[in-house]
Design a protein around this motif. Structure first.
Motif, PDB file in Angstrom:
ATOM      1  N   VAL A 113      18.668  94.173  37.691  1.00 41.95           N
ATOM      2  CA  VAL A 113      19.978  93.873  37.121  1.00 41.95           C
ATOM      3  C   VAL A 113      19.797  92.661  36.216  1.00 41.95           C
ATOM      4  O   VAL A 113      19.361  91.600  36.671  1.00 41.95           O
ATOM      5  CB  VAL A 113      21.020  93.550  38.211  1.00 41.95           C
ATOM      6  CG1 VAL A 113      22.378  93.249  37.567  1.00 41.95           C
ATOM      7  CG2 VAL A 113      21.131  94.697  39.209  1.00 41.95           C
ATOM      8  N   CYS A 114      20.096  92.814  34.925  1.00 44.06           N
ATOM      9  CA  CYS A 114      19.910  91.682  34.020  1.00 44.06           C
ATOM     10  C   CYS A 114      20.853  91.751  32.842  1.00 44.06           C
ATOM     11  O   CYS A 114      21.501  92.772  32.601  1.00 44.06           O
ATOM     12  CB  CYS A 114      18.458  91.594  33.553  1.00 44.06           C
ATOM     13  SG  CYS A 114      18.002  92.758  32.266  1.00 44.06           S
ATOM     14  N   SER A 115      20.932  90.651  32.095  1.00 39.14           N
ATOM     15  CA  SER A 115      21.720  90.604  30.872  1.00 39.14           C
ATOM     16  C   SER A 115      20.824  90.964  29.694  1.00 39.14           C
ATOM     17  O   SER A 115      19.662  91.337  29.879  1.00 39.14           O
ATOM     18  CB  SER A 115      22.322  89.200  30.683  1.00 39.14           C
ATOM     19  OG  SER A 115      21.313  88.292  30.260  1.00 39.14           O
ATOM     20  N   SER A 116      21.344  90.815  28.478  1.00 42.69           N
ATOM     21  CA  SER A 116      20.553  91.137  27.291  1.00 42.69           C
ATOM     22  C   SER A 116      19.970  89.891  26.638  1.00 42.69           C
ATOM     23  O   SER A 116      19.424  89.970  25.536  1.00 42.69           O
ATOM     24  CB  SER A 116      21.410  91.892  26.274  1.00 42.69           C
ATOM     25  OG  SER A 116      22.510  91.087  25.884  1.00 42.69           O
ATOM     26  N   SER A 117      20.083  88.734  27.294  1.00 44.15           N
ATOM     27  CA  SER A 117      19.539  87.509  26.714  1.00 44.15           C
ATOM     28  C   SER A 117      18.017  87.601  26.638  1.00 44.15           C
ATOM     29  O   SER A 117      17.382  88.307  27.428  1.00 44.15           O
ATOM     30  CB  SER A 117      19.937  86.291  27.553  1.00 44.15           C
ATOM     31  OG  SER A 117      19.223  86.258  28.776  1.00 44.15           O
ATOM     32  N   LEU A 118      17.420  86.878  25.703  1.00 45.94           N
ATOM     33  CA  LEU A 118      15.973  86.914  25.549  1.00 45.94           C
ATOM     34  C   LEU A 118      15.271  86.418  26.807  1.00 45.94           C
ATOM     35  O   LEU A 118      14.238  86.959  27.204  1.00 45.94           O
ATOM     36  CB  LEU A 118      15.549  86.072  24.343  1.00 45.94           C
ATOM     37  CG  LEU A 118      14.049  86.067  24.029  1.00 45.94           C
ATOM     38  CD1 LEU A 118      13.539  87.475  23.751  1.00 45.94           C
ATOM     39  CD2 LEU A 118      13.756  85.166  22.828  1.00 45.94           C
ATOM     40  N   ASN A 119      15.832  85.412  27.471  1.00 47.07           N
ATOM     41  CA  ASN A 119      15.232  84.923  28.715  1.00 47.07           C
ATOM     42  C   ASN A 119      15.163  86.027  29.765  1.00 47.07           C
ATOM     43  O   ASN A 119      14.171  86.155  30.486  1.00 47.07           O
ATOM     44  CB  ASN A 119      16.030  83.740  29.264  1.00 47.07           C
ATOM     45  CG  ASN A 119      15.742  82.454  28.523  1.00 47.07           C
ATOM     46  OD1 ASN A 119      14.669  82.292  27.938  1.00 47.07           O
ATOM     47  ND2 ASN A 119      16.692  81.536  28.528  1.00 47.07           N
ATOM     48  N   ASP A 120      16.224  86.838  29.852  1.00 48.74           N
ATOM     49  CA  ASP A 120      16.233  87.930  30.825  1.00 48.74           C
ATOM     50  C   ASP A 120      15.268  89.041  30.426  1.00 48.74           C
ATOM     51  O   ASP A 120      14.617  89.646  31.281  1.00 48.74           O
ATOM     52  CB  ASP A 120      17.645  88.491  30.978  1.00 48.74           C
ATOM     53  CG  ASP A 120      18.479  87.680  31.969  1.00 48.74           C
ATOM     54  OD1 ASP A 120      18.008  86.609  32.393  1.00 48.74           O
ATOM     55  OD2 ASP A 120      19.588  88.111  32.308  1.00 48.74           O
ATOM     56  N   ILE A 121      15.178  89.340  29.130  1.00 46.20           N
ATOM     57  CA  ILE A 121      14.265  90.384  28.671  1.00 46.20           C
ATOM     58  C   ILE A 121      12.815  89.987  28.941  1.00 46.20           C
ATOM     59  O   ILE A 121      12.002  90.805  29.390  1.00 46.20           O
ATOM     60  CB  ILE A 121      14.482  90.674  27.171  1.00 46.20           C
ATOM     61  CG1 ILE A 121      15.856  91.294  26.953  1.00 46.20           C
ATOM     62  CG2 ILE A 121      13.403  91.614  26.635  1.00 46.20           C
ATOM     63  CD1 ILE A 121      16.229  91.484  25.500  1.00 46.20           C
TER      64      ILE A 121
END
Length: 300
Positions: free
Chosen positions: A6-14
């Motif tokens: 489960v993650c967002s689309s932010s670069l840190n999450d990617i």
């Protein structure tokens, strides 16, 4: 091993997703590993560290009946682990709606759930991934906390063959010559087109062979191409301008002399392999002139 992220689309999450997936793929055989993803926002497929090809299923959060029916179905799936990478509010909601005996989450910070990371933070990403791996008892070796480019070896080899075939048949350079600039522009606003054309003017005027890929942007590229002097036309290899998949990005990154981009993920990849790079935000706050582009190119 069946894992749901489960993650967002932010670069840190990617980048975190990349680190987790690549390490799991190293430890477990492809036949026994299933990777699923719920993203709180639709991810772009044009990211050198993210490929949907490695995922079995991918879902995007929506306040809709079909999505909540999906959550109900996922609650019946026996995932080995549910791993929450994202720290935003939607990630928290999804995480609490899912069921598993082995749910793993990033450390909770109330201040993070209402904001998203604007820039890549290497140290925070490494700490987040190290924390997650420490909670997974079945993980047997020290994980690598650096992102790795993900691509299909067979498709990459075929892409390399096809690109070189075109270049050779068009009497241009071969990729192995490292004689070109890889220009990758992503999510450019129409108001910023003029800056991009100034940059391309500088490259052409300096006889720099350039392979551009322009993704998720409205660029009047055909009109620009008509204005290129006949004796300079071969300097701009625009046949791959829409090929923004991982394989083309990886191929041109590897074989270029240097890279020009406004994409943070490609910048990270360049730094990892010590590839020369010119990075521009093109955020509209500052207009970059042709003279400034020329100075940057001469200093590179």
């Amino acid at each position: 091993m069946k894992i749901l992220f489960v993650c967002s689309s932010s670069l840190n999450d990617i980048i975190s997703l990349n680190i987790l997936c690549t390490n799991f793929m190293k430890q477990y055989a492809k036949e026994t590993l299933t990777l699923d993803l719920i993203s709180t926002k639709k991810h772009s497929i044009s990211n050198i560290f993210f490929s949907r090809n490695i995922l079995n299923h991918s879902y995007t959060f929506e306040f809709s009946k079909p999505f909540f029916q999906t959550i109900i179905q996922l609650r019946k799936v026996n995932h080995t682990h549910i791993i929450k990478i994202g720290t935003n509010l939607k990630s928290e909601l999804v995480y609490y709606c899912l069921k598993s005996d082995k749910k793993v989450r990033t450390p909770f910070k109330l201040a993070n759930i209402f904001k998203s990371d604007k820039t890549y933070q290497k140290e925070n990403v490494s700490l987040k991934c190290a924390h997650i791996f420490s909670k997974i008892k079945s993980f047997e070796f020290v994980p690598k906390l650096q992102p790795e480019i993900i691509f299909n070896q067979d498709i990459y080899a075929k892409t390399h063959e096809m690109v070189n075939w075109f270049l050779k048949s068009s009497n241009k350079f071969l990729l192995s010559s490292y004689r070109f600039c890889f220009l990758y522009i992503k999510s450019l606003k129409e108001t910023e087109n003029e800056q991009l054309f100034h940059l391309m003017d500088v490259l052409i005027e300096n006889n720099t062979c350039t392979i551009p890929i322009i993704h998720d942007s409205r660029i009047a590229f055909d009109n620009y191409r008509k204005k290129i002097p006949i004796n300079k036309e071969n300097l701009l290899v625009s046949n791959f301008i829409q090929n923004h998949d991982n394989n083309h990005l990886s191929l041109f990154l590897k074989h270029s002399e240097f890279v020009i981009t406004n994409d943070q993920s490609l910048k990270i990849a360049c730094e990892q392999i010590e590839k020369k790079i010119l990075f521009y935000n093109f955020d509209g706050t500052k207009q970059i002139t042709k003279e400034e582009f020329l100075l940057d190119l001469q200093d590179n």
